[in-house]
Design an enzyme around this catalytic site. Structure first.
Site, PDB file in Angstrom:
ATOM      1  N   LYS A  22     -42.607   1.340  22.160  1.00 48.18           N
ATOM      2  CA  LYS A  22     -41.946   0.242  22.968  1.00 48.18           C
ATOM      3  C   LYS A  22     -42.109   0.645  24.560  1.00 48.18           C
ATOM      4  CE  LYS A  22     -37.600   0.018  23.416  1.00 48.18           C
ATOM      5  NZ  LYS A  22     -36.922  -0.081  24.956  1.00 48.18           N
ATOM      6  N   ASN A  23     -41.745   1.901  24.921  1.00 51.93           N
ATOM      7  CA  ASN A  23     -41.571   2.417  26.247  1.00 51.93           C
ATOM      8  C   ASN A  23     -42.872   2.713  26.866  1.00 51.93           C
ATOM      9  OD1 ASN A  23     -38.792   1.673  26.013  1.00 51.93           O
ATOM     10  ND2 ASN A  23     -38.200   3.873  25.913  1.00 51.93           N
ATOM     11  N   CYS A 117     -25.470  -2.689  31.048  1.00 52.18           N
ATOM     12  CA  CYS A 117     -25.570  -2.989  29.792  1.00 52.18           C
ATOM     13  C   CYS A 117     -24.749  -1.959  29.021  1.00 52.18           C
ATOM     14  CB  CYS A 117     -27.295  -2.829  29.383  1.00 52.18           C
ATOM     15  SG  CYS A 117     -27.388  -1.072  29.090  1.00 52.18           S
ATOM     16  N   ARG A 122     -26.649   0.871  35.066  1.00 49.85           N
ATOM     17  CA  ARG A 122     -28.133   0.760  35.017  1.00 49.85           C
ATOM     18  C   ARG A 122     -28.441   0.217  36.429  1.00 49.85           C
ATOM     19  NH1 ARG A 122     -30.223   0.704  29.841  1.00 49.85           N
ATOM     20  NH2 ARG A 122     -32.396   1.247  30.665  1.00 49.85           N
ATOM     21  N   ASP A 306     -32.752   9.184  24.297  1.00 50.23           N
ATOM     22  CA  ASP A 306     -32.943   8.285  23.248  1.00 50.23           C
ATOM     23  C   ASP A 306     -32.791   8.578  21.832  1.00 50.23           C
ATOM     24  OD1 ASP A 306     -35.565   6.160  24.959  1.00 50.23           O
ATOM     25  OD2 ASP A 306     -33.249   6.406  25.174  1.00 50.23           O
ATOM     26  N   ARG A 398     -35.253  -4.918  18.858  1.00 48.64           N
ATOM     27  CA  ARG A 398     -35.919  -4.887  20.036  1.00 48.64           C
ATOM     28  C   ARG A 398     -36.716  -3.383  20.169  1.00 48.64           C
ATOM     29  NH1 ARG A 398     -31.753  -4.870  24.971  1.00 48.64           N
ATOM     30  NH2 ARG A 398     -33.941  -4.473  25.763  1.00 48.64           N
TER      31      ARG A 398
HETATM   32  C1  EPZ Z   1     -36.144   4.443  30.390  1.00 47.40           C
HETATM   33  O1  EPZ Z   1     -35.009   3.367  30.924  1.00 47.40           O
HETATM   34  C2  EPZ Z   1     -36.140   3.776  28.893  1.00 47.40           C
HETATM   35  N1  EPZ Z   1     -36.493   2.451  28.963  1.00 47.40           N
HETATM   36  C3  EPZ Z   1     -34.955   4.076  28.339  1.00 47.40           C
HETATM   37  O2  EPZ Z   1     -35.022   3.672  27.179  1.00 47.40           O
HETATM   38  C4  EPZ Z   1     -34.562   5.681  28.267  1.00 47.40           C
HETATM   39  O3  EPZ Z   1     -33.235   5.711  27.604  1.00 47.40           O
HETATM   40  C5  EPZ Z   1     -34.411   6.113  29.675  1.00 47.40           C
HETATM   41  O4  EPZ Z   1     -35.637   5.642  30.596  1.00 47.40           O
HETATM   42  C6  EPZ Z   1     -34.144   7.394  29.993  1.00 47.40           C
HETATM   43  O5  EPZ Z   1     -35.092   8.129  29.213  1.00 47.40           O
HETATM   44  C7  EPZ Z   1     -37.955   2.084  29.370  1.00 47.40           C
HETATM   45  O6  EPZ Z   1     -38.571   2.860  29.350  1.00 47.40           O
HETATM   46  C8  EPZ Z   1     -38.191   0.765  29.371  1.00 47.40           C
HETATM   47  P1  EPZ Z   1     -33.990   5.684  34.202  1.00 47.40           P
HETATM   48  P2  EPZ Z   1     -34.714   3.587  32.587  1.00 47.40           P
HETATM   49  O7  EPZ Z   1     -34.206   4.954  35.278  1.00 47.40           O
HETATM   50  O8  EPZ Z   1     -36.029   3.855  33.430  1.00 47.40           O
HETATM   51  C9  EPZ Z   1     -30.150   6.271  36.852  1.00 47.40           C
HETATM   52  C10 EPZ Z   1     -34.533   2.704  24.920  1.00 47.40           C
HETATM   53  O9  EPZ Z   1     -33.539   3.012  24.075  1.00 47.40           O
HETATM   54  N2  EPZ Z   1     -30.751   5.328  37.813  1.00 47.40           N
HETATM   55  O10 EPZ Z   1     -34.636   7.045  33.745  1.00 47.40           O
HETATM   56  O11 EPZ Z   1     -33.980   2.360  32.932  1.00 47.40           O
HETATM   57  C11 EPZ Z   1     -29.538   5.297  35.434  1.00 47.40           C
HETATM   58  O12 EPZ Z   1     -28.358   4.699  35.731  1.00 47.40           O
HETATM   59  C12 EPZ Z   1     -34.222   2.652  26.355  1.00 47.40           C
HETATM   60  O13 EPZ Z   1     -35.802   2.637  24.745  1.00 47.40           O
HETATM   61  C13 EPZ Z   1     -30.021   5.080  38.981  1.00 47.40           C
HETATM   62  O14 EPZ Z   1     -29.043   5.582  39.431  1.00 47.40           O
HETATM   63  O15 EPZ Z   1     -33.834   4.727  32.826  1.00 47.40           O
HETATM   64  C14 EPZ Z   1     -29.460   6.340  34.586  1.00 47.40           C
HETATM   65  O16 EPZ Z   1     -28.272   6.985  34.599  1.00 47.40           O
HETATM   66  C15 EPZ Z   1     -32.815   2.847  26.633  1.00 47.40           C
HETATM   67  N3  EPZ Z   1     -30.713   4.225  39.958  1.00 47.40           N
HETATM   68  C16 EPZ Z   1     -30.475   7.342  34.921  1.00 47.40           C
HETATM   69  O17 EPZ Z   1     -30.919   6.941  36.379  1.00 47.40           O
HETATM   70  C17 EPZ Z   1     -31.991   3.538  39.692  1.00 47.40           C
HETATM   71  O18 EPZ Z   1     -32.545   2.918  40.450  1.00 47.40           O
HETATM   72  C18 EPZ Z   1     -31.980   7.470  34.371  1.00 47.40           C
HETATM   73  O19 EPZ Z   1     -32.282   6.076  34.119  1.00 47.40           O
HETATM   74  C19 EPZ Z   1     -32.619   3.829  38.485  1.00 47.40           C
HETATM   75  C20 EPZ Z   1     -31.825   4.637  37.516  1.00 47.40           C
END
Ligand code: EPZ
Length: 417
Positions: A22-23, A117, A122, A306, A398
């Site tokens: 998916k990712n 969420c 997020r 994850d 999903r």
């Molecule tokens: C990706 O989400 C994945 N989704 C998530 O998978 C996964 O859990 C996550 O990376 C961490 O590995 C996809 O790839 C579609 P992040 P993403 O931005 O990119 C903070 C699943 O179950 N942050 O790396 O949204 C955020 O709050 C899903 O398949 C900011 O503060 O995760 C979090 O604490 C769930 N500001 C941390 O960074 C920002 O602008 C990591 O989030 C962006 C993120």
């Protein structure tokens, strides 16, 4: 809304086919917006989120031929819209991934704020600040990110934390920008590297992806390409945990490269035998109860967040105690309350939980809240005594293709009602 009825107690034994990730699929589908020529994709998983992203691409004016999981091609010649609407984005945060390509190719994008969420607030501040650094005018107005630019400029971007989709959005904004972009502290997940490989196959000039310093030299335009989506390392890990929890033997089969990282070591620490070969990973726990495994989640190459919920479920029935620390998201323990309803002994301690393994969980009606929490409830139900009913299984759909079919083929007893 669909429910799962799971009769616990089966020992899993057999082979399970691993679908496309998916990712990996979601950013690559967004990358199709960068070229008027078709991006041909094989091994696209038949998932709710993939269909949501294909629906969004159609709204933007993309032509989509074929359908998951077969061969699908996507191309955007003449955009019909530059807006990712709230009704759609609120169902899938990853819709945010169209921001970079729309801005990079067309100079405009209006993407609804995804909102929080179940696993945390997020925020999107890092995405927005990076695009501003590349010369975009970005306003947050009426719940939307409205971005405009007359051609992005390459820039040096220091990420305060290695955000996965943040890195991916910047990559897709940078490939058509003028000049060079350098991303420091980039996310190193295998899916980021796969997106970069896809962009390079489309004619981009990305180097260093998979490491924490990525550089992109902007080009004038991109062309079509043909790619196969990476196998899903989280889906595979989930089924291997199911094998460990039920004291069984599971062989995950896949095409391409499956990067399990620290999950292999964690599985071995449960006492399971794990063997890897060309196109398969075998876990053999024959008849043994898993040992408890202490975990701290971290960005790649650390232990993947994850997989945290799945290992929390395993620890719930393991033989000792374990501490699990969630350092990536601020509240990714929504599954704990539901596991406790099934008799798990879990003590929340802020960003970590102390899990005292119990011999048996009890069946109970439980509710899925987010994708991986739902998976952990399915795993717990496999080993619980009695019949567990899991509500709101659309969360599972999903990110897991045909999960009840794949688990029943391994010997489980799950009915979708
Ligand atoms: C990706 O989400 C994945 N989704 C998530 O998978 C996964 O859990 C996550 O990376 C961490 O590995 C996809 O790839 C579609 P992040 P993403 O931005 O990119 C903070 C699943 O179950 N942050 O790396 O949204 C955020 O709050 C899903 O398949 C900011 O503060 O995760 C979090 O604490 C769930 N500001 C941390 O960074 C920002 O602008 C990591 O989030 C962006 C993120």
């Amino acid at each position: 809304m669909d429910k799962f009825v799971v009769s616990g107690g089966a020992t899993l034994d057999g082979e399970v086919p691993i679908s496309g990730a998916k990712n990996a699929a979601l950013p690559i589908l967004a990358a199709s917006l960068l070229s008027p020529e078709p991006l041909q994709l094989a091994n696209l998983p038949d998932l709710r989120d993939v269909h949501t992203m294909l629906h969004l691409l159609r709204i933007l004016g993309a032509r989509v031929n074929g359908s998951a999981p077969g061969r699908t091609s996507v191309s955007l010649e003449d955009p019909e819209s530059f807006s990712a609407p709230y009704e759609l984005v609120r169902t899938m945060r990853a819709s945010l991934l169209v921001l970079g390509p729309l801005l990079g190719r067309f100079g405009r994008a209006d993407v609804s704020l995804p909102g929080g969420c179940a696993i945390g607030a997020r925020p999107v501040d890092i995405h927005v600040n990076a695009l501003r650094t590349m010369g975009a005018e970005v306003e947050i107005r009426g719940g939307y990110i409205s971005a405009r630019c007359c051609g992005l400029k390459g820039a040096r971007i220091d990420l305060p934390l290695p955000t996965v989709t943040g890195t991916e959005n910047i990559l897709m904004a940078a490939v058509l920008a003028e000049g060079e972009t350098v991303i420091e502290n980039a996310a190193r997940e295998p899916e980021v590297r796969d997106l970069a490989d896809c962009l390079n196959a489309m004619g981009a000039k990305v180097s260093g992806a998979g490491g924490s310093r990525i550089s992109v030299r902007g080009v004038k335009e991109l062309h079509g390409a043909s790619r196969a989506i990476l196998p899903d390392r989280i889906e595979a890990g989930t089924y291997l945990v199911a094998g460990a929890m039920t004291g069984g033997r599971v062989v995950a089969r896949f095409n391409g490269e499956l990067a399990l990282g620290e999950v292999v070591g964690a599985l071995r620490n449960t006492g399971a035998k794990v063997r890897r070969g060309e196109g398969f990973v075998e876990l053999d726990m024959r008849g043994r109860r898993p040992h408890s495994v202490n975990l701290v989640t971290a960005p790649w190459p650390g232990f993947p967040t994850d997989m945290q919920a799945q290992f929390t479920a395993l620890n719930a029935i393991a033989s000792e105690h374990a501490l699990v620390r969630e350092s990536v998201f601020e509240q990714r323990f929504m599954h704990v309350a539901e596991l406790k309803r099934m008799g798990a002994d879990i003590e929340p301690l802020g960003r970590e939980v102390l899990i005292r393994g119990v011999r048996k969980l009890q069946a109970a009606p439980v509710m899925a809240t987010d994708l991986r929490a739902s998976a952990s409830l399915v795993l717990a139900a496999l080993v619980a005594e009695g019949e567990t009913v899991i509500h709101r299984v659309y969360h599972v759909d999903r990110g897991y293709e045909r999960i009840e079919e794949k688990l029943n083929d391994l010997g489980a007893d799950i009915r979708r009602v």
